[in-house]
Design a protein around this motif. Structure first.
Motif, PDB file in Angstrom:
ATOM      1  N   GLN A  61       0.834  -1.213   0.000  1.00  0.00           N
ATOM      2  CA  GLN A  61       0.000   0.000   0.000  1.00  0.00           C
ATOM      3  C   GLN A  61       0.868   1.263   0.000  1.00  0.00           C
ATOM      4  O   GLN A  61       0.616   2.208  -0.740  1.00  0.00           O
ATOM      5  CB  GLN A  61      -0.905  -0.016   1.219  1.00  0.00           C
ATOM      6  CG  GLN A  61      -1.938   1.092   1.162  1.00  0.00           C
ATOM      7  CD  GLN A  61      -2.928   0.969   2.298  1.00  0.00           C
ATOM      8  OE1 GLN A  61      -3.341  -0.121   2.643  1.00  0.00           O
ATOM      9  NE2 GLN A  61      -3.296   2.082   2.875  1.00  0.00           N
ATOM     10  N   PRO A 104      -0.941  -8.473 -10.169  1.00  0.00           N
ATOM     11  CA  PRO A 104      -2.044  -7.517 -10.006  1.00  0.00           C
ATOM     12  C   PRO A 104      -3.168  -8.097  -9.156  1.00  0.00           C
ATOM     13  O   PRO A 104      -3.883  -7.358  -8.491  1.00  0.00           O
ATOM     14  CB  PRO A 104      -2.504  -7.252 -11.436  1.00  0.00           C
ATOM     15  CG  PRO A 104      -1.975  -8.379 -12.242  1.00  0.00           C
ATOM     16  CD  PRO A 104      -0.737  -8.858 -11.566  1.00  0.00           C
ATOM     17  N   ILE A 128      -3.951  -5.014  -6.933  1.00  0.00           N
ATOM     18  CA  ILE A 128      -5.125  -4.238  -7.372  1.00  0.00           C
ATOM     19  C   ILE A 128      -6.179  -4.144  -6.250  1.00  0.00           C
ATOM     20  O   ILE A 128      -6.667  -3.048  -5.955  1.00  0.00           O
ATOM     21  CB  ILE A 128      -5.747  -4.831  -8.669  1.00  0.00           C
ATOM     22  CG1 ILE A 128      -4.769  -4.674  -9.840  1.00  0.00           C
ATOM     23  CG2 ILE A 128      -7.089  -4.190  -8.989  1.00  0.00           C
ATOM     24  CD1 ILE A 128      -4.634  -3.296 -10.431  1.00  0.00           C
ATOM     25  N   ALA A 145      -5.052  -1.547  -3.868  1.00  0.00           N
ATOM     26  CA  ALA A 145      -5.188  -0.194  -4.435  1.00  0.00           C
ATOM     27  C   ALA A 145      -6.652   0.223  -4.466  1.00  0.00           C
ATOM     28  O   ALA A 145      -6.982   1.401  -4.278  1.00  0.00           O
ATOM     29  CB  ALA A 145      -4.605  -0.168  -5.841  1.00  0.00           C
ATOM     30  N   GLU A 146      -7.548  -0.759  -4.670  1.00  0.00           N
ATOM     31  CA  GLU A 146      -8.987  -0.427  -4.686  1.00  0.00           C
ATOM     32  C   GLU A 146      -9.436   0.018  -3.301  1.00  0.00           C
ATOM     33  O   GLU A 146     -10.166   0.994  -3.151  1.00  0.00           O
ATOM     34  CB  GLU A 146      -9.806  -1.640  -5.143  1.00  0.00           C
ATOM     35  CG  GLU A 146      -9.727  -1.860  -6.647  1.00  0.00           C
ATOM     36  CD  GLU A 146     -10.427  -3.129  -7.105  1.00  0.00           C
ATOM     37  OE1 GLU A 146     -10.605  -4.045  -6.289  1.00  0.00           O
ATOM     38  OE2 GLU A 146     -10.778  -3.187  -8.303  1.00  0.00           O
ATOM     39  N   GLN A 206      -6.182   4.217  -4.231  1.00  0.00           N
ATOM     40  CA  GLN A 206      -5.061   4.523  -5.126  1.00  0.00           C
ATOM     41  C   GLN A 206      -5.288   3.971  -6.533  1.00  0.00           C
ATOM     42  O   GLN A 206      -4.552   4.304  -7.458  1.00  0.00           O
ATOM     43  CB  GLN A 206      -3.755   3.945  -4.552  1.00  0.00           C
ATOM     44  CG  GLN A 206      -3.260   4.689  -3.327  1.00  0.00           C
ATOM     45  CD  GLN A 206      -2.297   3.847  -2.512  1.00  0.00           C
ATOM     46  OE1 GLN A 206      -2.627   2.751  -2.090  1.00  0.00           O
ATOM     47  NE2 GLN A 206      -1.110   4.348  -2.281  1.00  0.00           N
ATOM     48  N   ILE A 207      -6.330   3.150  -6.676  1.00  0.00           N
ATOM     49  CA  ILE A 207      -6.620   2.574  -7.990  1.00  0.00           C
ATOM     50  C   ILE A 207      -6.930   3.670  -9.018  1.00  0.00           C
ATOM     51  O   ILE A 207      -6.724   3.484 -10.216  1.00  0.00           O
ATOM     52  CB  ILE A 207      -7.808   1.565  -7.897  1.00  0.00           C
ATOM     53  CG1 ILE A 207      -7.990   0.785  -9.195  1.00  0.00           C
ATOM     54  CG2 ILE A 207      -9.085   2.277  -7.552  1.00  0.00           C
ATOM     55  CD1 ILE A 207      -6.899  -0.175  -9.508  1.00  0.00           C
ATOM     56  N   VAL A 265      -3.568   4.713 -10.296  1.00  0.00           N
ATOM     57  CA  VAL A 265      -2.978   3.551 -10.983  1.00  0.00           C
ATOM     58  C   VAL A 265      -3.735   3.298 -12.296  1.00  0.00           C
ATOM     59  O   VAL A 265      -3.130   3.094 -13.356  1.00  0.00           O
ATOM     60  CB  VAL A 265      -3.045   2.300 -10.063  1.00  0.00           C
ATOM     61  CG1 VAL A 265      -2.667   1.042 -10.834  1.00  0.00           C
ATOM     62  CG2 VAL A 265      -2.135   2.484  -8.862  1.00  0.00           C
ATOM     63  N   GLY A 266      -5.072   3.361 -12.233  1.00  0.00           N
ATOM     64  CA  GLY A 266      -5.908   3.121 -13.423  1.00  0.00           C
ATOM     65  C   GLY A 266      -5.637   4.161 -14.510  1.00  0.00           C
ATOM     66  O   GLY A 266      -5.582   3.835 -15.704  1.00  0.00           O
ATOM     67  N   SER A 317     -11.783  -0.846 -12.696  1.00  0.00           N
ATOM     68  CA  SER A 317     -12.316  -1.354 -11.429  1.00  0.00           C
ATOM     69  C   SER A 317     -13.583  -0.576 -11.052  1.00  0.00           C
ATOM     70  O   SER A 317     -13.838   0.517 -11.561  1.00  0.00           O
ATOM     71  CB  SER A 317     -11.250  -1.237 -10.342  1.00  0.00           C
ATOM     72  OG  SER A 317     -11.561  -0.213  -9.469  1.00  0.00           O
ATOM     73  N   GLN A 332     -13.089   2.962 -10.036  1.00  0.00           N
ATOM     74  CA  GLN A 332     -12.919   3.891 -11.164  1.00  0.00           C
ATOM     75  C   GLN A 332     -14.278   4.234 -11.767  1.00  0.00           C
ATOM     76  O   GLN A 332     -14.554   5.378 -12.103  1.00  0.00           O
ATOM     77  CB  GLN A 332     -12.039   3.269 -12.245  1.00  0.00           C
ATOM     78  CG  GLN A 332     -10.561   3.240 -11.892  1.00  0.00           C
ATOM     79  CD  GLN A 332      -9.775   2.450 -12.914  1.00  0.00           C
ATOM     80  OE1 GLN A 332      -9.776   1.226 -12.875  1.00  0.00           O
ATOM     81  NE2 GLN A 332      -9.115   3.142 -13.826  1.00  0.00           N
TER      82      GLN A 332
END
Ligand SMILES: Nc1nc2c(ncn2[C@@H]2O[C@@H]3COP(=O)(O)O[C@H]4[C@@H](O)[C@H](n5cnc6c(=O)[nH]c(N)nc65)O[C@@H]4COP(=O)(O)O[C@H]3[C@H]2O)c(=O)[nH]1
Length: 694
Positions: free
Chosen positions: A434, A480, A484, A487-488, A492-493, A496-497, A526, A529
């Motif tokens: 993280q 991932p 992922i 990050a979700e 932070q996704i 990253v996305g 995701s 997003q």
């Protein structure tokens, strides 16, 4: 012998002065005790000692005034001054002693004896100031009795002063008055007993008769003393009020520093104190094991984001009350952070007891939380650490309870778990991942692999899926599938996305510039997003910057994400479609799609989850029926079907039989670096007279 006589009004006046002096002294004891180790203590001690010393001393002289002999009397100023010094010195000693912490019986007795001797010496020094010729003849037994009275009175006075320190403020003045009267009686009693011991021979003369006149001395001393006592009292009362106000203010500040402003619950400062003292009690054999429950709310961020902070706050307040209602009175509930609460339960000697508490905590989430217009369910993830088994200090206990909570979060939520040693390693890795994600985006640690999608019949390349890779400086290549979800959870996704979309567009434009055939690239989106209101605009800005037409991107949304809040997602999907992006439903078959939503969605591609492909065989069987039904459904809804995870020739054969459109899987190509992917594209172009372009 000369016969002395007494004026009773003056005897009462001396008793009055002694009582007032005692009252002031008792008041000062309370005052000075309340100061603790303050720098003002010494000033109050000196002031108090002067007031008290003057009180005792002037009582003595007013008492002397009430006594008359048939000869003129006066006092030697120097000896009189010494007697005053003795009175003040004894008073300082007594005040200091009784206001200094707990007064043991032994200390009180020794001090009482010293103080009694001090008062007696003040009295007899005062008598010596008469400078009688011949000397006063004392009856020894009465003299000893007077000293004993002084000692007993002093011990009683010390005991009373000490006892009154803890009396409640309401009736304090009454108790103090009673005690002061008693002390006044004792001090005057000592004086008059001492006087009774004194015998003045018939031919006595007072050699100090020309010194200070008794009348003048007694009146001025009495008057001054009463004024000083009155001033001291007033100052003491004023200072006490100031102190009271300061105390209220300090208490309020202390409360603010140790409690959470929103819920009124103890905060982490008070929690730490309480855990520390529970540990200290246990270590001194007087305590028991205890449990720490780390409660984190699942999905609270969504409530805050969707309904605003006011509603989020109301939910937290409601929750604090619910949790408190199911807890024992002696347990502590603290707010640890935003949506994190800690319960400290003492006397938890085994896991069964902790389970009972955890079940109760879970039960407080059973009924929904009322939000404007709807009632919303909320669930907790609870991690449990037991002292001393899971940690012998506060930091370890909390971090272990936190680690156990994380395990609940990652394995389905709405539950509780006890800490296990292996969780530490997992949590450390999770935290490292993280914390490293921002640097990953900034410092080019991320890169893409591409996995082609093939036509099911002729194996021509139809497109490719961009799959994210992270080369971590310490942990190496991270999947991932691991980072992922982290990050979700942390949000932070979004960055990253964005990096993925930008990188795909950058590489597509480079390939075009290098003369490669354009190919449609699929990007995973995701749910987080999808919920971002600026998603459509963000992607359009990026595609615009690199001149990539929207139809060159296929956005993949998992089935469960697409269905979680179908209305909300559908409007984003509609916008994405309307500006020209292609859409696919990923991992189909793992979620719970509603047919009507599926129809409304009108996406271009449906990707059958690899779990069904794995067990796909030529013979009739469950997987074959499901895959066949999915293909039929997708075709009926005018969608292409892509089979994921095709690993064997046999699976491909069945998919061809079932008229699947495309395949993706290790059989034909694994995810690969872009250079390899471009070579594959070029080889395919040369092998085919008419290369497949989309
Ligand atoms: N066993 C088996 N596996 C196969 C086969 N063919 C492909 N795969 C793997 O299946 C995953 C396909 O991606 P996914 O279902 O979208 O699942 C992806 C996707 O959900 C997520 N992910 C990857 N890149 C991104 C991204 O850029 N954004 C988002 N939001 N998620 C991503 O991570 C998941 C895992 O990605 P990968 O580890 O690359 O794993 C990839 C791929 O390597 C096969 O024949 N057998």
């Amino acid at each position: 012998m000369l016969q002395g006589s007494y004026s009773y009004p003056l005897v009462f006046a001396s008793l009055f002065i002694a009582t007032i002096a005692s009252y002031t002294t008792l008041d000062l004891v309370g005052r000075i005790s309340a100061l603790g180790k303050s720098a003002y203590r010494v000033y109050w001690l000196i002031g108090g000692a002067i007031a008290m010393g003057l009180g005792i001393w002037s009582m003595h002289f007013v008492g002397m005034l009430s006594f008359s002999l048939p000869i003129p009397l006066g006092y030697d100023p120097t000896i009189t001054f010494y007697s005053l010094l003795i009175a003040c010195g004894v008073s300082y000693f007594a005040l200091d002693l009784v206001t200094r912490g707990q007064l043991s019986f032994a200390r009180m007795t020794v001090s009482g004896v010293l103080m009694g001797l001090g008062i007696a010496s003040m009295h007899y020094t005062g008598m010596a100031a008469l400078r009688m010729q011949p000397e006063i003849d004392y009856t020894v037994t009465i003299l000893i009795a007077s000293v004993l009275i002084a000692i007993v009175a002093s011990i009683a006075a010390l005991w009373l002063a000490n006892a009154l320190r803890t009396t409640q403020p309401g009736l304090l003045w009454l108790h103090r008055l009673g005690a002061a009267l008693l002390m006044g009686l004792a001090i005057t009693g000592m004086h008059y007993t001492g006087m009774a011991a004194a015998k003045f021979p018939t031919d006595s003369i007072c050699r100090a008769a020309n010194g200070i006149s008794t009348n003048w001395l007694a009146l001025s001393v009495g008057g001054t003393t009463l004024s000083i006592l009155a001033i001291t009292m007033v100052l003491s009362v004023l200072d006490a009020r100031l102190q009271l106000r300061t105390n209220v203010f300090v208490k309020r500040l202390q409360h603010q520093a140790t409690h959470d402003g929103l819920t009124g619950l103890p905060n982490r400062v008070l929690l730490a104190e309480r855990i520390d003292s529970a540990i200290a009690r246990h270590n001194s054999q007087s305590g028991t094991p205890f449990a720490v429950f780390f409660i984190d709310l699942d999905g609270f961020k969504t409530i805050n984001d969707s309904f605003g902070h006011n509603i989020g706050d109301a939910v937290l307040k409601d929750l604090a009350q619910r949790l408190q209602a199911v807890m024992r009175k002696d347990d502590m509930l603290a707010r640890f952070g935003g949506d994190e609460f800690i319960v400290l339960a003492e006397g938890v000697t085994d896991d069964t007891a902790a389970v009972r508490i955890a079940e109760k905590l879970l039960s407080s989430f059973k009924t929904g939380f009322k939000l404007p217009g709807i009632e919303m369910g909320l669930s907790p993830s609870i991690g449990i650490a037991i002292f001393p088994r899971d940690g012998d200090n506060i930091d370890t206990l909390l971090s272990h309870a936190d680690a156990a909570m994380y395990q609940v979060k990652t394995s389905g939520r709405n539950n509780y778990r006890f800490f296990e040693v292996e969780m530490n390693v997992a949590t450390l890795r999770l935290v490292t991942i993280q914390q490293g994600l921002q640097a990953a985006v900034r410092e080019n640690q991320l890169f893409l692999h591409y996995q082609p999608k093939f036509n099911c019949i002729d194996n021509s390349i139809q497109g490719a899926e961009a799959l994210l890779r992270w080369q971590h400086p310490e942990l190496g290549l991270i999947s991932p599938a691991e980072f992922i979800p982290i990050a979700e959870k942390s949000g932070q996704i979004i960055s990253v996305g964005q990096w993925v979309i930008e990188q795909v567009c950058r590489e597509l434009s480079e390939w075009r510039a290098a003369g490669h055939a354009m190919i449609r690239i699929a990007i995973n989106l995701s749910l987080v997003q999808l919920r971002s209101p600026s998603l459509v605009q963000d992607i359009l800005t990026i595609t615009g910057r690199y001149g990539v037409p929207p139809e060159m991107l296929m956005l993949e949304i998992t089935e469960s994400a697409a269905m979680e809040n179908a209305e909300e997602t559908r409007s984003t999907v509609d916008k994405l479609k309307s500006v020209g992006f292609m859409l696919a439903i990923d991992d189909f078959g793992t979620g719970y799609s509603s047919l009507s939503h599926l129809q409304d969605f009108g996406v271009h591609q449906m990707k059958v989850d690899r779990a069904f492909i794995k067990t796909l065989t030529r013979e009739e069987g469950r997987s074959r029926s499901i895959v066949s039904a999915i293909i039929g459904l997708a075709h009926a809804l005018e969608m292409e079907v892509v089979a994921e995870g095709v690993e064997t020739r046999a699976q491909l054969d069945v998919l061809q039989e079932l008229r699947c459109d495309q395949t993706q899987g290790f059989l034909l190509a694994r995810p690969m670096p872009k250079e390899e992917f471009l070579q594959l594209l070029e080889a395919a172009r040369h092998a085919s007279a008419q290369p497949e372009q989309v």
